[in-house]
Motif scaffolding. Structure first.
Motif, PDB file in Angstrom:
ATOM      1  N   LEU A  42       0.821  -1.212   0.000  1.00 56.40           N
ATOM      2  CA  LEU A  42       0.000   0.000   0.000  1.00 56.40           C
ATOM      3  C   LEU A  42       0.856   1.264   0.000  1.00 56.40           C
ATOM      4  N   GLY A  43       2.077   1.132   0.529  1.00 56.21           N
ATOM      5  CA  GLY A  43       2.971   2.288   0.582  1.00 56.21           C
ATOM      6  C   GLY A  43       3.769   2.516  -0.688  1.00 56.21           C
ATOM      7  N   MET A  44       3.677   1.609  -1.653  1.00 58.59           N
ATOM      8  CA  MET A  44       4.414   1.774  -2.903  1.00 58.59           C
ATOM      9  C   MET A  44       3.756   2.834  -3.776  1.00 58.59           C
ATOM     10  N   LYS A  45       4.563   3.717  -4.337  1.00 60.39           N
ATOM     11  CA  LYS A  45       4.031   4.812  -5.156  1.00 60.39           C
ATOM     12  C   LYS A  45       3.757   4.379  -6.590  1.00 60.39           C
ATOM     13  N   SER A  46       4.414   3.331  -7.052  1.00 65.16           N
ATOM     14  CA  SER A  46       4.271   2.873  -8.429  1.00 65.16           C
ATOM     15  C   SER A  46       3.359   1.651  -8.497  1.00 65.16           C
ATOM     16  N   GLU A  47       2.328   1.715  -9.338  1.00 69.01           N
ATOM     17  CA  GLU A  47       1.453   0.554  -9.507  1.00 69.01           C
ATOM     18  C   GLU A  47       2.209  -0.611 -10.133  1.00 69.01           C
ATOM     19  N   LEU A  48       3.209  -0.293 -10.974  1.00 70.24           N
ATOM     20  CA  LEU A  48       4.022  -1.354 -11.584  1.00 70.24           C
ATOM     21  C   LEU A  48       4.735  -2.162 -10.509  1.00 70.24           C
ATOM     22  N   HIS A  49       5.274  -1.467  -9.505  1.00 68.85           N
ATOM     23  CA  HIS A  49       5.942  -2.160  -8.412  1.00 68.85           C
ATOM     24  C   HIS A  49       4.944  -2.931  -7.553  1.00 68.85           C
ATOM     25  N   GLN A  50       3.768  -2.355  -7.351  1.00 70.85           N
ATOM     26  CA  GLN A  50       2.734  -3.056  -6.591  1.00 70.85           C
ATOM     27  C   GLN A  50       2.349  -4.362  -7.280  1.00 70.85           C
ATOM     28  N   ARG A  51       2.156  -4.297  -8.576  1.00 67.96           N
ATOM     29  CA  ARG A  51       1.769  -5.492  -9.327  1.00 67.96           C
ATOM     30  C   ARG A  51       2.892  -6.521  -9.331  1.00 67.96           C
ATOM     31  N   GLY A  52       4.154  -6.055  -9.400  1.00 66.08           N
ATOM     32  CA  GLY A  52       5.280  -6.966  -9.313  1.00 66.08           C
ATOM     33  C   GLY A  52       5.323  -7.678  -7.974  1.00 66.08           C
ATOM     34  N   PHE A  53       5.146  -6.920  -6.895  1.00 66.34           N
ATOM     35  CA  PHE A  53       5.133  -7.463  -5.541  1.00 66.34           C
ATOM     36  C   PHE A  53       4.033  -8.511  -5.396  1.00 66.34           C
ATOM     37  N   LEU A  54       2.838  -8.174  -5.868  1.00 65.97           N
ATOM     38  CA  LEU A  54       1.701  -9.083  -5.721  1.00 65.97           C
ATOM     39  C   LEU A  54       1.840 -10.323  -6.600  1.00 65.97           C
ATOM     40  N   SER A  55       2.428 -10.161  -7.783  1.00 66.02           N
ATOM     41  CA  SER A  55       2.618 -11.327  -8.656  1.00 66.02           C
ATOM     42  C   SER A  55       3.580 -12.329  -8.033  1.00 66.02           C
ATOM     43  N   VAL A  56       4.550 -11.844  -7.276  1.00 67.21           N
ATOM     44  CA  VAL A  56       5.465 -12.742  -6.568  1.00 67.21           C
ATOM     45  C   VAL A  56       4.686 -13.569  -5.543  1.00 67.21           C
ATOM     46  N   ARG A  57       3.708 -12.944  -4.882  1.00 73.57           N
ATOM     47  CA  ARG A  57       2.880 -13.698  -3.925  1.00 73.57           C
ATOM     48  C   ARG A  57       2.014 -14.726  -4.649  1.00 73.57           C
ATOM     49  N   CYS A  58       1.592 -14.404  -5.878  1.00 70.40           N
ATOM     50  CA  CYS A  58       0.874 -15.396  -6.684  1.00 70.40           C
ATOM     51  C   CYS A  58       1.784 -16.575  -7.015  1.00 70.40           C
ATOM     52  N   LEU A  59       3.043 -16.276  -7.322  1.00 71.55           N
ATOM     53  CA  LEU A  59       4.004 -17.344  -7.601  1.00 71.55           C
ATOM     54  C   LEU A  59       4.219 -18.221  -6.361  1.00 71.55           C
ATOM     55  N   LEU A  60       4.300 -17.599  -5.190  1.00 68.59           N
ATOM     56  CA  LEU A  60       4.431 -18.378  -3.962  1.00 68.59           C
ATOM     57  C   LEU A  60       3.284 -19.379  -3.839  1.00 68.59           C
ATOM     58  N   GLN A  61       2.083 -18.920  -4.168  1.00 69.58           N
ATOM     59  CA  GLN A  61       0.919 -19.804  -4.110  1.00 69.58           C
ATOM     60  C   GLN A  61       1.036 -20.953  -5.098  1.00 69.58           C
ATOM     61  N   GLU A  62       1.650 -20.680  -6.259  1.00 69.93           N
ATOM     62  CA  GLU A  62       1.872 -21.753  -7.235  1.00 69.93           C
ATOM     63  C   GLU A  62       2.795 -22.829  -6.671  1.00 69.93           C
ATOM     64  N   PHE A  63       3.698 -22.428  -5.783  1.00 68.85           N
ATOM     65  CA  PHE A  63       4.600 -23.375  -5.119  1.00 68.85           C
ATOM     66  C   PHE A  63       3.935 -24.045  -3.912  1.00 68.85           C
ATOM     67  N   GLY A  64       2.760 -23.553  -3.522  1.00 68.35           N
ATOM     68  CA  GLY A  64       2.094 -24.105  -2.350  1.00 68.35           C
ATOM     69  C   GLY A  64       2.386 -23.363  -1.063  1.00 68.35           C
ATOM     70  N   TYR A  65       2.953 -22.162  -1.177  1.00 63.11           N
ATOM     71  CA  TYR A  65       3.255 -21.340  -0.007  1.00 63.11           C
ATOM     72  C   TYR A  65       2.308 -20.151   0.079  1.00 63.11           C
ATOM     73  N   ALA A  66       2.191 -19.584   1.272  1.00 65.24           N
ATOM     74  CA  ALA A  66       1.444 -18.351   1.493  1.00 65.24           C
ATOM     75  C   ALA A  66       2.427 -17.232   1.828  1.00 65.24           C
ATOM     76  N   ASP A  67       1.945 -16.009   1.762  1.00 60.98           N
ATOM     77  CA  ASP A  67       2.792 -14.880   2.131  1.00 60.98           C
ATOM     78  C   ASP A  67       3.317 -15.025   3.562  1.00 60.98           C
ATOM     79  N   ALA A  68       2.520 -15.639   4.412  1.00 60.13           N
ATOM     80  CA  ALA A  68       2.923 -15.828   5.812  1.00 60.13           C
ATOM     81  C   ALA A  68       4.121 -16.764   5.957  1.00 60.13           C
ATOM     82  N   ASP A  69       4.411 -17.556   4.928  1.00 56.92           N
ATOM     83  CA  ASP A  69       5.551 -18.474   4.977  1.00 56.92           C
ATOM     84  C   ASP A  69       6.870 -17.788   4.637  1.00 56.92           C
ATOM     85  N   LEU A  70       6.790 -16.528   4.178  1.00 56.33           N
ATOM     86  CA  LEU A  70       7.966 -15.792   3.708  1.00 56.33           C
ATOM     87  C   LEU A  70       8.375 -14.742   4.733  1.00 56.33           C
ATOM     88  N   PHE A  71       9.688 -14.651   4.972  1.00 57.00           N
ATOM     89  CA  PHE A  71      10.193 -13.562   5.816  1.00 57.00           C
ATOM     90  C   PHE A  71      11.558 -13.126   5.307  1.00 57.00           C
TER      91      PHE A  71
END
Length: 208
Positions: A42-71
């Motif tokens: 929410l603090g990112m100023k660029s929508e491109l960066h926001q979409r990049g960040f969120l797509s990585v979380r989609c990839l995590l889900q493809e691996f069977g992980y949730a955002d909560a599994d990442l630190f």
């Protein structure tokens, strides 16, 4: 969801690449973020960066992980709670994640002529086999940058220099593999390198 490519370079390692075609709203609806990650996006100023960040979380889900599994550690290196090794990258309309039992790093970059302007900042040993008269100069430079960025991500050590400490062994157009070294504080570390090109982008990943 546009999972673009899945690669398994060995039995312990998987790479997944995502082509970011969804809107910010659609990507946000597709993932479940912990509070820290939500505040970050929410603090990112660029929508491109926001979409990049969120797509990585989609990839995590493809691996069977949730955002909560990442630190992330104090150096900003990502980790998974189950101890698997992970590296993350995104550039413009592509993102990628590599997960392995081995130490790994990954990077994606868009191929752009302006990389030649900064070549002197990250090329040293590679000058022996690379010059600006080579037809595929920009592609080779981009590949070398991606390799060194991958090494930087997996080594994650303050003071590591692309130019002074990272060496990429010569490769030819059409090659998809090479070797790279980190020579740091009188110790040498060898890595297997894999790279590919698609839609004007280069992706490289390093495996110890």
């Amino acid at each position: 969801m546009p999972l673009y490519k899945t690669i398994t370079p060995n039995s312990q390692t998987t790479v997944k690449i995502w082509k970011i075609t969804e809107s910010y709203t659609d990507l946000m609806a597709a993932v479940n973020l912990k509070e820290m990650a939500l505040n970050r996006v929410l603090g990112m100023k660029s929508e491109l960066h926001q979409r990049g960040f969120l797509s990585v979380r989609c990839l995590l889900q493809e691996f069977g992980y949730a955002d909560a599994d990442l630190f992330y550690d104090e150096h900003g290196k990502p980790h998974l709670k189950d101890g698997k090794q992970i590296s993350i990258t995104h550039s413009f309309t592509f993102s990628a994640v590599v997960i392995s039992d081995l130490i790994v790093g990954i990077d994606i970059e868009k191929q752009r002529d302006k990389i030649g302007v900064i070549a002197h900042k990250f090329i040293d040993y590679e000058n022996d086999y690379l010059n600006d008269k080579v037809e595929d100069y920009v592609k080779k430079l981009t590949a070398i940058w991606c390799v060194k960025e991958s090494l930087y991500k997996l080594f994650c050590t303050p003071g590591l220099s692309f130019k002074q400490h990272c060496l990429v062994i010569p490769f030819s157009e059409g090659d998809h593999e090479t070797i790279a070294w980190i020579d740091y504080k009188n110790k040498k570390y060898r890595y297997n390198i894999y790279f590919l090109e698609f839609e004007g982008f280069t992706c490289a990943y390093a495996i110890q």
